[in-house]
Design a protein around this motif. Structure first.
Motif, PDB file in Angstrom:
ATOM      1  N   MET A 164       6.468  -6.998   5.828  1.00 55.53           N
ATOM      2  CA  MET A 164       6.641  -6.429   7.249  1.00 55.53           C
ATOM      3  C   MET A 164       6.528  -4.723   7.376  1.00 55.53           C
ATOM      4  SD  MET A 164       9.845  -7.247   9.829  1.00 55.53           S
ATOM      5  CE  MET A 164       9.123  -8.910  10.229  1.00 55.53           C
ATOM      6  N   MET A 165       7.188  -4.272   6.241  1.00 53.41           N
ATOM      7  CA  MET A 165       6.848  -2.765   6.171  1.00 53.41           C
ATOM      8  C   MET A 165       6.463  -2.245   4.920  1.00 53.41           C
ATOM      9  SD  MET A 165      10.525  -1.631   8.173  1.00 53.41           S
ATOM     10  CE  MET A 165       9.973  -0.216   8.955  1.00 53.41           C
ATOM     11  N   LYS A 166       5.815  -1.464   4.846  1.00 54.16           N
ATOM     12  CA  LYS A 166       5.509  -0.576   3.570  1.00 54.16           C
ATOM     13  C   LYS A 166       5.872   1.021   3.669  1.00 54.16           C
ATOM     14  CE  LYS A 166       1.469   0.934   0.670  1.00 54.16           C
ATOM     15  NZ  LYS A 166      -0.171   0.823   0.557  1.00 54.16           N
ATOM     16  N   ILE A 167       6.744   1.289   2.820  1.00 57.11           N
ATOM     17  CA  ILE A 167       7.657   2.454   2.822  1.00 57.11           C
ATOM     18  C   ILE A 167       6.943   3.473   1.861  1.00 57.11           C
ATOM     19  CG2 ILE A 167       9.698   3.457   2.898  1.00 57.11           C
ATOM     20  CD1 ILE A 167      11.093   1.145   3.746  1.00 57.11           C
ATOM     21  N   SER A 255      -3.388  -7.265  12.184  1.00 55.95           N
ATOM     22  CA  SER A 255      -3.348  -8.518  12.720  1.00 55.95           C
ATOM     23  C   SER A 255      -2.293  -8.935  13.646  1.00 55.95           C
ATOM     24  CB  SER A 255      -3.292  -9.529  11.282  1.00 55.95           C
ATOM     25  OG  SER A 255      -2.046  -9.488  10.888  1.00 55.95           O
ATOM     26  N   PRO A 256      -2.418 -10.126  14.415  1.00 51.64           N
ATOM     27  CA  PRO A 256      -1.693 -10.581  15.073  1.00 51.64           C
ATOM     28  C   PRO A 256      -0.062 -10.684  14.393  1.00 51.64           C
ATOM     29  CG  PRO A 256      -3.249 -11.906  15.634  1.00 51.64           C
ATOM     30  CD  PRO A 256      -3.754 -11.058  14.166  1.00 51.64           C
ATOM     31  N   ARG A 257       0.089 -10.666  13.153  1.00 52.85           N
ATOM     32  CA  ARG A 257       1.343 -10.464  12.415  1.00 52.85           C
ATOM     33  C   ARG A 257       1.762  -9.206  12.364  1.00 52.85           C
ATOM     34  NH1 ARG A 257      -0.414 -12.500   7.525  1.00 52.85           N
ATOM     35  NH2 ARG A 257       0.375 -14.727   7.995  1.00 52.85           N
ATOM     36  N   GLY A 258       0.909  -8.234  12.739  1.00 53.92           N
ATOM     37  CA  GLY A 258       1.374  -6.899  12.884  1.00 53.92           C
ATOM     38  C   GLY A 258       1.991  -6.576  14.079  1.00 53.92           C
ATOM     39  N   THR A 259       1.603  -7.333  15.103  1.00 56.77           N
ATOM     40  CA  THR A 259       2.157  -7.331  16.518  1.00 56.77           C
ATOM     41  C   THR A 259       3.652  -7.868  16.568  1.00 56.77           C
ATOM     42  OG1 THR A 259      -0.070  -7.750  17.485  1.00 56.77           O
ATOM     43  CG2 THR A 259       1.678  -7.786  19.144  1.00 56.77           C
ATOM     44  N   ARG A 292       0.931   0.674   8.449  1.00 57.19           N
ATOM     45  CA  ARG A 292      -0.053   1.750   7.769  1.00 57.19           C
ATOM     46  C   ARG A 292      -0.895   0.723   6.535  1.00 57.19           C
ATOM     47  NH1 ARG A 292       4.994   4.099   5.171  1.00 57.19           N
ATOM     48  NH2 ARG A 292       4.300   5.979   6.601  1.00 57.19           N
ATOM     49  N   HIS A 293      -0.185  -0.441   6.109  1.00 59.63           N
ATOM     50  CA  HIS A 293      -0.940  -1.293   4.906  1.00 59.63           C
ATOM     51  C   HIS A 293      -1.481  -2.482   5.767  1.00 59.63           C
ATOM     52  CE1 HIS A 293       2.844  -3.003   6.246  1.00 59.63           C
ATOM     53  NE2 HIS A 293       2.763  -4.183   6.003  1.00 59.63           N
ATOM     54  N   ARG A 294      -1.561  -2.409   7.125  1.00 57.59           N
ATOM     55  CA  ARG A 294      -2.516  -3.695   7.778  1.00 57.59           C
ATOM     56  C   ARG A 294      -3.769  -3.142   8.469  1.00 57.59           C
ATOM     57  NH1 ARG A 294       1.684  -7.358   8.737  1.00 57.59           N
ATOM     58  NH2 ARG A 294       3.741  -6.327   8.735  1.00 57.59           N
ATOM     59  N   ILE A 295      -4.036  -1.897   8.135  1.00 57.50           N
ATOM     60  CA  ILE A 295      -5.469  -1.343   8.478  1.00 57.50           C
ATOM     61  C   ILE A 295      -6.267  -0.822   7.333  1.00 57.50           C
ATOM     62  CG2 ILE A 295      -4.475  -0.423  10.838  1.00 57.50           C
ATOM     63  CD1 ILE A 295      -4.627   2.368   9.815  1.00 57.50           C
ATOM     64  N   LEU A 311      -4.461   8.573  10.888  1.00 55.02           N
ATOM     65  CA  LEU A 311      -5.233   7.962  12.002  1.00 55.02           C
ATOM     66  C   LEU A 311      -4.413   7.207  12.852  1.00 55.02           C
ATOM     67  CD1 LEU A 311      -8.144   6.146  10.062  1.00 55.02           C
ATOM     68  CD2 LEU A 311      -8.304   8.164  11.633  1.00 55.02           C
ATOM     69  N   LEU A 312      -3.286   6.803  12.390  1.00 57.44           N
ATOM     70  CA  LEU A 312      -2.140   6.073  13.130  1.00 57.44           C
ATOM     71  C   LEU A 312      -1.418   7.169  14.005  1.00 57.44           C
ATOM     72  CD1 LEU A 312      -0.765   3.458  10.465  1.00 57.44           C
ATOM     73  CD2 LEU A 312      -2.136   2.842  12.670  1.00 57.44           C
ATOM     74  N   ASN A 313      -1.162   8.267  13.541  1.00 58.25           N
ATOM     75  CA  ASN A 313      -0.398   9.146  14.391  1.00 58.25           C
ATOM     76  C   ASN A 313      -1.453   9.504  15.344  1.00 58.25           C
ATOM     77  OD1 ASN A 313       2.069   9.681  13.030  1.00 58.25           O
ATOM     78  ND2 ASN A 313       1.253  10.776  11.351  1.00 58.25           N
TER      79      ASN A 313
END
Length: 322
Positions: A164-167, A255-259, A292-295, A311-313
């Protein structure tokens, strides 16, 4: 429930000095009912944070040290032939616990890493012709060293998406490191007087927090904001323009899992802040560790030295909250 949250915060911040973002994001992932991947150089309290959280909950905890010679059955368990009965019986592996620390997960080859896919995605393991359910409170805390270090294996994209998260963890400040030095010295001096940490809550308390987070109010505008952020990772050219050769800066978006993860983590963050509703700020605060780990960045972005976080920022600053 608020007292449970405050106790967990205080305990983690005392155990892991100088890493407030880590402790908050660990609790977000736990309350969001997901798994978390901690990445950073050795010696910055990744394992300490995982153990501190496990000690605070009256639950079954197991650490798995990932090594190149680990086998999938060493993680999930296996069918063992019982000579007395002439039949096979299932011997559970360390994954069959409430909280599992997968230490240095990227030191095991892909075959072993993939053994976690079903467990993390379906909350069950299949051995032979039988499937075995995992505990209701099943929380994987994985740690890894940076990929460029010798003797490590990059995690497959399919497995990364299960987290769910990458820290990302960095080094503490000089003041925090001085405090750590003094605290560890005092602990070493009084080893004979120390006692095991008393659990602060039960798995039932955590499950109740997870349900409460799901019940928080979220307006349609915040829902649309979450979807638009994820869509922006798939069509970054609408917000960031095109790369030098006309291509996209992001090759593959979330992915939709990211949503779904962004929704759950925003809710958990709002609960940790003591609110019963979700704001766009909650979404922004968890967007980096969730996405960050889904792109996958393109060659052009890498050649330009643009990281996933950068890029996300940029996308977050361009996508309006309706």
């Amino acid at each position: 429930m608020e007292s449970v949250i405050e106790k967990l915060k205080e305990h983690l911040n005392h155990a892991v000095i100088g890493q407030p973002d880590l402790t908050n994001e660990l609790l977000v992932a736990l309350i969001a009912n997901g798994h978390v991947l901690l990445e950073g150089p050795p010696g910055i309290a990744k394992t300490t944070a995982a153990k501190a959280l496990a000690n605070a909950i009256d639950s079954r905890f197991q650490r798995i040290q990932f090594t190149p010679d680990l086998l999938p059955g060493d993680v999930t368990g296996s069918d063992i032939y019982q000579q007395e009965t002439g039949q096979f019986s299932f011997v559970p592996g360390p994954i069959m616990n409430d909280i599992v620390l997968a230490d240095e997960i990227n030191r095991a080859p892909a075959k072993v890493q993939s053994a976690l896919l079903e467990a993390m995605g379906e909350r069950q393991v299949t051995v032979g012709n039988h499937s075995y359910s995992l505990p209701n409170l099943f929380f994987v805390i994985a740690t890894q060293n940076p990929i460029e270090q010798e003797g490590t294996y990059p995690l497959p994209e399919a497995q990364l998406d299960r987290f769910m998260m990458k820290i990302h963890l960095g080094y503490p400040s000089a003041e925090s490191e001085l405090e750590v030095l003094r605290m560890v010295r005092q602990q070493d001096l009084h080893k004979t007087l120390t006692h095991a940490t008393q659990a602060l809550c039960t798995p039932a308390d955590i499950l109740a927090l997870q349900q409460k987070a799901l019940s928080l109010y979220m307006s349609e505008s915040v829902e649309h904001y979450i979807v638009q952020l994820v869509m922006a990772t798939r069509h970054p050219e609408h917000y960031l323009g095109e790369a030098v050769n006309g291509g996209s800066l992001i090759e593959f978006g979330a992915s939709p899992r990211g949503t779904l993860a962004l929704d759950r983590c925003a809710r958990a963050n709002a609960l940790l802040q003591g609110r019963d509703f979700v704001t766009p700020d909650d979404v922004r605060q968890v967007a980096l560790p969730v996405l960050r780990h889904r792109i996958i960045t393109s060659f052009e972005a890498q050649a330009s030295g643009l990281s996933e976080d950068e890029l996300l920022n940029r996308l977050i600053s361009h996508v309006p909250a309706l």
